[in-house]
Design a protein around this motif. Structure first.
Motif, mmCIF file in Angstrom:
data_model
loop_
_atom_site.group_PDB
_atom_site.id
_atom_site.type_symbol
_atom_site.label_atom_id
_atom_site.label_comp_id
_atom_site.label_asym_id
_atom_site.label_seq_id
_atom_site.Cartn_x
_atom_site.Cartn_y
_atom_site.Cartn_z
ATOM 1 N N THR A 188 -3.097 0.724 -16.090
ATOM 2 C CA THR A 188 -2.525 1.962 -15.532
ATOM 3 C C THR A 188 -2.111 2.976 -16.589
ATOM 4 O O THR A 188 -1.792 4.112 -16.245
ATOM 5 C CB THR A 188 -1.297 1.631 -14.675
ATOM 6 O OG1 THR A 188 -0.248 1.095 -15.515
ATOM 7 C CG2 THR A 188 -1.629 0.618 -13.596
ATOM 8 N N LYS A 212 0.832 -1.197 0.000
ATOM 9 C CA LYS A 212 0.000 0.000 0.000
ATOM 10 C C LYS A 212 0.871 1.253 0.000
ATOM 11 O O LYS A 212 0.590 2.224 -0.717
ATOM 12 C CB LYS A 212 -0.932 0.006 1.214
ATOM 13 C CG LYS A 212 -1.942 1.135 1.191
ATOM 14 C CD LYS A 212 -3.005 0.970 2.258
ATOM 15 C CE LYS A 212 -4.057 2.070 2.141
ATOM 16 N NZ LYS A 212 -5.140 1.930 3.133
ATOM 17 N N MET A 258 2.459 1.496 -3.570
ATOM 18 C CA MET A 258 1.567 1.873 -4.666
ATOM 19 C C MET A 258 0.879 3.214 -4.437
ATOM 20 O O MET A 258 0.768 4.031 -5.355
ATOM 21 C CB MET A 258 0.517 0.773 -4.885
ATOM 22 C CG MET A 258 1.121 -0.539 -5.338
ATOM 23 S SD MET A 258 -0.102 -1.852 -5.545
ATOM 24 C CE MET A 258 0.976 -3.227 -5.977
ATOM 25 N N SER A 259 0.436 3.454 -3.212
ATOM 26 C CA SER A 259 -0.312 4.691 -2.943
ATOM 27 C C SER A 259 0.608 5.879 -2.701
ATOM 28 O O SER A 259 0.387 6.968 -3.239
ATOM 29 C CB SER A 259 -1.227 4.491 -1.724
ATOM 30 O OG SER A 259 -2.149 3.456 -1.961
ATOM 31 N N ASN A 260 1.646 5.678 -1.900
ATOM 32 C CA ASN A 260 2.513 6.790 -1.521
ATOM 33 C C ASN A 260 3.668 7.020 -2.492
ATOM 34 O O ASN A 260 4.101 8.159 -2.685
ATOM 35 C CB ASN A 260 3.073 6.563 -0.109
ATOM 36 C CG ASN A 260 1.982 6.461 0.941
ATOM 37 O OD1 ASN A 260 0.869 6.944 0.725
ATOM 38 N ND2 ASN A 260 2.274 5.821 2.063
ATOM 39 N N ASP A 266 -6.454 5.919 7.904
ATOM 40 C CA ASP A 266 -7.529 5.774 6.922
ATOM 41 C C ASP A 266 -8.879 6.072 7.582
ATOM 42 O O ASP A 266 -9.034 5.914 8.801
ATOM 43 C CB ASP A 266 -7.546 4.347 6.367
ATOM 44 C CG ASP A 266 -6.358 4.068 5.470
ATOM 45 O OD1 ASP A 266 -5.743 5.039 5.003
ATOM 46 O OD2 ASP A 266 -6.051 2.885 5.242
ATOM 47 N N PRO A 324 2.234 1.413 -9.438
ATOM 48 C CA PRO A 324 0.923 0.747 -9.525
ATOM 49 C C PRO A 324 0.931 -0.621 -10.196
ATOM 50 O O PRO A 324 -0.130 -1.156 -10.502
ATOM 51 C CB PRO A 324 0.126 1.738 -10.381
ATOM 52 C CG PRO A 324 1.143 2.267 -11.342
ATOM 53 C CD PRO A 324 2.475 2.272 -10.614
#
Length: 345
Positions: free
Chosen positions: A209, A30, A33-35, A273, A39
């Motif tokens: 993506t 996470k 991919m998020s920070n 979150d 992706p």
């Protein structure tokens, strides 16, 4: 009794390793991919499997485990099936809303129960079914939000469910019928899983993506998180095969939903979150379902063991010369007993 205690400790250890490693890799991925903006999930999974195979190969060369030959056709088909199931799950996530993807994951348990009932003649008591129902309701309340349907996404979800269920059932069946360990099966199948994902992964990721994985700018921090993810993945892949082999595909899916609840909790605690009253209620209901599933499985297994060890059962085992229905030799009687034993959860 000592062997039984050792087996139970082995199961508990496998479950703990699976939960700890899976939650850890979700948190790392996470962040990756998020920070950090990486992706490419399918390609990353192929790297996970490559590192897993290399690690097991080194362990085999150092004599940590003994390799056992398995029919090559079985290994190749099994490896490709597992690789394809991962690809379908990622495509399902790409074509569907998060809520519908969560519903896809929830559908794996009832579909697995259906397949094992129809084709493996396993029996699931009403209490087990009730506990699974509570679990699914709880996870659904906690994790499912929006439900947006589309034809392509629905087809991909159905394919993901079928391939995942069949792959996990085969993971359990192959280990028991061919008398191979989880390590031996993973060692032989990992290269084929990695190969199918390494070939198709970049195309799948580029389609989802609109980016090409090998054109991505890899900073030292991104590389560090990728390496950490691959190292943890060795434990994830090993514990997955270990848990399914020692328990059942349904138990592994129940464990997977426990991981979902833990990830939601860690996401709120560590990553801040959003967390609502609905999440809390759903997690509590899911934990109740998991607790009941564990209790009922343990109770039924103990009851079965007591029946197997009872004097009447032992006398019945020895009395193979006077079968009730026609002629049965000892081997057929043993196979019938084994089939009955395998029918329990």
């Amino acid at each position: 009794m000592g062997e039984l205690t050792g087996y139970q400790l082995g199961v508990i250890g496998a479950l703990f390793l699976s939960v700890a490693s899976s939650v850890s890799i979700v948190i790392v991925n996470k962040a990756l991919m998020s920070n950090l903006g990486f992706p490419f999930a399918t390609t990353l999974t192929s790297w996970h499997l490559m590192v897993t195979y290399c690690t097991l190969h080194v362990a085999h060369r150092l004599n940590f485990f003994e390799n056992k030959s398995i029919d090559m056709k079985t290994v190749i088909l099994f490896g490709i099936l597992n690789g394809v199931s991962i690809g379908f799950l990622n495509l399902s996530l790409g074509f569907n809303s998060i809520g519908f993807y969560q519903m896809t994951k929830l559908a794996i348990i009832p579909f697995t129960v259906l397949l094992e009932t129809l084709f493996l003649k396993k029996q699931f008591s009403q209490k087990i079914k009730l506990s699974l129902f509570l679990l699914l309701v709880g996870v659904g309340i906690a994790s499912v939000t929006d439900l947006q349907l589309n034809f392509v996404g629905t087809v991909l979800s159905l394919l993901a469910i079928m391939t995942t269920c069949v792959g996990q059932i085969l993971t359990n069946t192959i280990q028991k019928r061919l008398n191979v360990t989880s390590t031996q099966l993973l060692y032989q199948s990992a290269p084929f899983q990695a190969a199918i994902l390494f070939v198709t992964g970049p195309m799948v990721d580029q389609y989802l993506t609109k980016q090409y994985v090998f054109a991505f700018k890899y900073s030292p921090l991104v590389l560090g998180f990728i390496i950490l993810s691959c190292v943890i993945a060795v434990s994830v892949n090993f514990s997955t095969f270990l848990v399914i082999g020692k328990t059942s595909p349904v138990t592994y899916q129940v464990l997977g939903h426990l991981k979902t609840c833990l990830v939601l909790g860690f996401g709120y605690t560590l990553l801040h979150d959003p967390f609502t009253q609905r999440n809390i209620i759903g997690i509590l209901v899911a934990i109740l379902g998991m607790g009941l599933y564990s209790y009922f499985c343990t109770h039924e297994n103990k009851k079965k063991q007591m029946l197997d060890l009872s004097p009447a059962s032992q006398i019945k085992d020895k009395d193979s010369n006077t079968p009730l229905l026609g002629h049965q030799d000892k081997e057929n009687h043993f196979e019938a007993k084994k089939a009955t034993k395998d029918s329990l959860v």
